[in-house]
Design a protein around this motif. Sequence first.
Motif, PDB file in Angstrom:
ATOM      1  N   SER A 371       0.858  -1.177   0.000  1.00  0.00           N
ATOM      2  CA  SER A 371       0.000   0.000   0.000  1.00  0.00           C
ATOM      3  C   SER A 371       0.895   1.227   0.000  1.00  0.00           C
ATOM      4  O   SER A 371       1.960   1.225   0.625  1.00  0.00           O
ATOM      5  N   LYS A 377       1.175  -3.581   4.607  1.00  0.00           N
ATOM      6  CA  LYS A 377       0.192  -4.366   3.856  1.00  0.00           C
ATOM      7  C   LYS A 377       0.765  -5.189   2.705  1.00  0.00           C
ATOM      8  O   LYS A 377       1.666  -4.782   2.000  1.00  0.00           O
ATOM      9  N   ASN A 379      -1.277  -6.694  -0.233  1.00  0.00           N
ATOM     10  CA  ASN A 379      -2.649  -6.773  -0.756  1.00  0.00           C
ATOM     11  C   ASN A 379      -2.806  -7.925  -1.754  1.00  0.00           C
ATOM     12  O   ASN A 379      -1.864  -8.247  -2.480  1.00  0.00           O
TER      13      ASN A 379
END
Length: 608
Positions: A371, A377, A379
């Motif tokens: 991110s 993160k 993703n």
Amino acid sequence: MELGPTFSASSVNKTMFLSAPITQKSNLFPNSWLNLLNFSSPTRKICSCRAIAKGSINSLKIQEKVTGMSSDHSQDLELSSLTALCPLDGRYWGKVKELAPFMSEYGLIRFRILVEIKWLIKMSQIPQIVEVPIFSEGALAFLQDLIDGFSMNDALEVKKIERVTNHDVKAVEYFLKQRCQSHPEISKVLEFFHFACTSEDINNLSHALMLKGALNTVILPVMDELIRAICDMATTHSSVPMLSRTHGQPASPTTLGKEMAIFAYRLNRERKEISQIEMLGKVAGAVGNYNAHIAAYPEINWPEIAEEFVTSLGLEFNPYVPQIETHDYMAKLFHSIVQFNNILVDFDRDVWGYISLGYFKQTTKAGEIGSSTMPHKVNPIDFENSEGNLGVANGDLSHLSTKLPISRWQIATELEHVNLRALSLVRWLQLHLVRDLTDSTVLRNMGVGLGHSLLAYRSALQGIQKLQWIELRDTCAGGRDAWLPNPIKFSFSILSVIEENVNAVLGEVNEAALAEDLDKTWEVLAEPIQTVMRRYGVPEPYEKLKELTRGRTVNKESIREFIQKLDIPVDAKTSLLNMRPHSYIGAAAELAKNVNEAINLVNGVQIL
Ligand SMILES: O=C(O)C[C@H](Nc1ncnc2c1ncn2[C@@H]1O[C@H](COP(=O)(O)O)[C@@H](O)[C@H]1O)C(=O)O
């Protein structure tokens, strides 16, 4: 060589308008006309928006003032991976380019050349056509060389001729005549190129060959790879217990492998459907009755010749046709691909959910960003890319499969209900056309649907390869063997663990988390207990379990206490007492282990 219809830089004037919402009304188009335009595919939106855009120069100027951006960049732009309007030809080219030899304008011309040449050779083999004697070995080799050696320069030459003829199939015929002019033998029979043919005779066979080539060479092998990867997930994790979630609520446990096996089974069934679809072809002339053929050589059995020719190309013969091959097989094929894609959307979303629940961890790559603002993160972007592209692919393929089987006359009947303005347009078309060319431009988008599908399959595969399953260490706290078959593997994501120590940390930290997770769902044993109670005639078993479990906190002790009090045989009681949420997985593990045999993998089976 683009997969989408070509937009040269010069033809893409006022590109900025292409982002205009398609609902935007323009003075140029009465509302009733807008109703007639069916905007279901992005590419067609663009074509239609271009027309709308022509009348909107004023709003362009306003936009320029507002944004401060110059509107007319298009003058300086050449078609490249950065300027391509279709992302398949730009951003994603590297992932889909294997389709280009089949699905591009170049591919279409290549197959047209092949069909025209093979038809000429067929003419030479019909004894009654004495005007075209059997070709010598040399002439045949010359013709074969035109097919095998077909190059980009040849395609460009055809396009040059098309600029004069404004007829793409005629351009191929002229190209071949030019090429063969210097050959002493073939030059004598140049007029037997395209003999008695209508353009659709060449087009329909080319389209079928393009599709067959693209499917057999590119699409089916990647589908196979995907199904194999999901099968591997099924068998590798056949015994990993997982809480089911019907209605999103904890339900009877399953295994992760068995849930994967479902997808492998479903995808394989659709893939099988696709490989069994018969690709049809016709070569029956301008209205499907061999009119011109019979006029020139009445003594020849033309339907027989046509069947021989179509089947010699590896296609099935369609004997009853108007001018066009009626595209029913294409509708079936695209529908099946849409169905395959829908199943994959289901898979993508489920895996996305499992990642979100922490069942999977995704591997990270040095330098990659999850991110832009939340550094921790990772993703699930591959599954998201896959799902997105499947949507685009299905938009295109659904339009192809519903549009292609419909010819002008049926459309006319439907449109009569629309309005009078439409009616007059349609009446004009009825009077002036024996066939319409709406299929021609739509068929140029086959590569768009297949390209986005291919991209989605590859993204899903990439996502699967990134999923990391962490093997529980033997050092894990005891008790595991009581409920988990060996070898035990389980995965979970820990978004916050330090990457270098991931395995060491996970083995310990998540053993506790796992135990806690399992202890939270003892209520799922309500189902087996009440079912065993039914077997032994205990009155109102469901109601009793409902009282114990529904909306209450249930744990190992309360469940065991309940079982102890049951008036059932000792064996049954012992077996229930030994049961844990993790072991209540029914036949899930076996189902998952047997997936390869069960689905009878059709890996490598091609369209015949
Ligand atoms: O054999 C024939 O040509 C018979 C003719 N029907 C046609 N059949 C096939 N192609 C035809 C036909 N007519 C035109 N064209 C050429 O098709 C091209 C259409 O271009 P696009 O809309 O971009 O797909 C574009 O190049 C067109 O010139 C008829 O009158 O029934």
